[in-house]
Design a protein around this motif. Sequence first.
Motif, PDB file in Angstrom:
ATOM      1  N   TYR A   1       0.830  -1.204   0.000  1.00 32.39           N
ATOM      2  CA  TYR A   1       0.000   0.000   0.000  1.00 32.39           C
ATOM      3  C   TYR A   1       0.866   1.257   0.000  1.00 32.39           C
ATOM      4  O   TYR A   1       0.564   2.222  -0.717  1.00 32.39           O
ATOM      5  CB  TYR A   1      -0.955   0.007   1.200  1.00 32.39           C
ATOM      6  CG  TYR A   1      -1.882   1.199   1.178  1.00 32.39           C
ATOM      7  CD1 TYR A   1      -2.929   1.261   0.265  1.00 32.39           C
ATOM      8  CD2 TYR A   1      -1.694   2.269   2.047  1.00 32.39           C
ATOM      9  CE1 TYR A   1      -3.778   2.355   0.222  1.00 32.39           C
ATOM     10  CE2 TYR A   1      -2.542   3.369   2.003  1.00 32.39           C
ATOM     11  CZ  TYR A   1      -3.577   3.402   1.087  1.00 32.39           C
ATOM     12  OH  TYR A   1      -4.412   4.501   1.035  1.00 32.39           O
TER      13      TYR A   1
ATOM     14  N   TYR B   1       2.256   1.759  -3.438  1.00 30.58           N
ATOM     15  CA  TYR B   1       1.198   2.275  -4.299  1.00 30.58           C
ATOM     16  C   TYR B   1       0.983   3.776  -4.062  1.00 30.58           C
ATOM     17  O   TYR B   1       0.947   4.571  -5.009  1.00 30.58           O
ATOM     18  CB  TYR B   1      -0.093   1.491  -4.047  1.00 30.58           C
ATOM     19  CG  TYR B   1      -1.317   2.084  -4.688  1.00 30.58           C
ATOM     20  CD1 TYR B   1      -1.503   2.046  -6.069  1.00 30.58           C
ATOM     21  CD2 TYR B   1      -2.306   2.686  -3.911  1.00 30.58           C
ATOM     22  CE1 TYR B   1      -2.628   2.595  -6.651  1.00 30.58           C
ATOM     23  CE2 TYR B   1      -3.436   3.227  -4.490  1.00 30.58           C
ATOM     24  CZ  TYR B   1      -3.594   3.186  -5.856  1.00 30.58           C
ATOM     25  OH  TYR B   1      -4.717   3.727  -6.439  1.00 30.58           O
TER      26      TYR B   1
ATOM     27  N   LEU C   1       5.502   1.086  -8.637  1.00 30.94           N
ATOM     28  CA  LEU C   1       4.241   0.428  -8.951  1.00 30.94           C
ATOM     29  C   LEU C   1       4.460  -0.970  -9.530  1.00 30.94           C
ATOM     30  O   LEU C   1       3.632  -1.867  -9.319  1.00 30.94           O
ATOM     31  CB  LEU C   1       3.412   1.309  -9.882  1.00 30.94           C
ATOM     32  CG  LEU C   1       2.925   2.598  -9.221  1.00 30.94           C
ATOM     33  CD1 LEU C   1       2.428   3.594 -10.262  1.00 30.94           C
ATOM     34  CD2 LEU C   1       1.845   2.305  -8.178  1.00 30.94           C
TER      35      LEU C   1
ATOM     36  N   ALA D   1       4.673  -3.076  -6.572  1.00 31.42           N
ATOM     37  CA  ALA D   1       3.351  -3.264  -5.976  1.00 31.42           C
ATOM     38  C   ALA D   1       2.544  -4.301  -6.760  1.00 31.42           C
ATOM     39  O   ALA D   1       1.911  -5.180  -6.166  1.00 31.42           O
ATOM     40  CB  ALA D   1       2.603  -1.932  -5.913  1.00 31.42           C
TER      41      ALA D   1
ATOM     42  N   SER E   1      -4.393  -6.553  -7.869  1.00 29.10           N
ATOM     43  CA  SER E   1      -4.801  -5.194  -7.522  1.00 29.10           C
ATOM     44  C   SER E   1      -5.053  -4.373  -8.783  1.00 29.10           C
ATOM     45  O   SER E   1      -4.121  -3.978  -9.482  1.00 29.10           O
ATOM     46  CB  SER E   1      -3.731  -4.509  -6.670  1.00 29.10           C
ATOM     47  OG  SER E   1      -4.055  -3.137  -6.512  1.00 29.10           O
TER      48      SER E   1
ATOM     49  N   ALA F   1      -3.554  -0.727  -8.509  1.00 29.63           N
ATOM     50  CA  ALA F   1      -2.097  -0.674  -8.688  1.00 29.63           C
ATOM     51  C   ALA F   1      -1.734  -0.888 -10.155  1.00 29.63           C
ATOM     52  O   ALA F   1      -0.866  -0.200 -10.699  1.00 29.63           O
ATOM     53  CB  ALA F   1      -1.402  -1.711  -7.812  1.00 29.63           C
TER      54      ALA F   1
END
Length: 140
Positions: free
Chosen positions: A14, A17, A36, A39, A46, A49
Amino acid sequence: MGEQRPGQPDGGVYEWYQRGLQLLGDRNPAAAATLLERAVAAEPASRSAREALARAQYDAGRYRAAIDSFQALIEVNPTDDYAQFGLGLAASRAGELELAAEHLALAVAMRPDQSHYARALRGVRARRGLVEDLPAEELP
């Protein structure tokens, strides 16, 4: 909590992100894409993301990577008009005008109220027409 691995940014998915979005907002898309990507690797399901990654890749001029990221979003949700639009823009920048026209047309069909979708489609269709009118030795 586990130990921090060398070369891994601080925090969790998180935080990566959030920092990626901040970097994207600060017009640093290459750095945003780096965070990213981590992530998305950690949380491949996600959507937020992956969408942010696709935007960062596009803004960084990594159009082929952006195409791949937008396609991954579309595979999960074919009715994601923004992903269709993003794929169309990235394909246009990559010179893949047929692919661009296909996905921009889908975005326009899904959201005819989005005038920038229609403008992008008209632009790609115009470019496609210009390329078709060039003699073969002048094609890009």
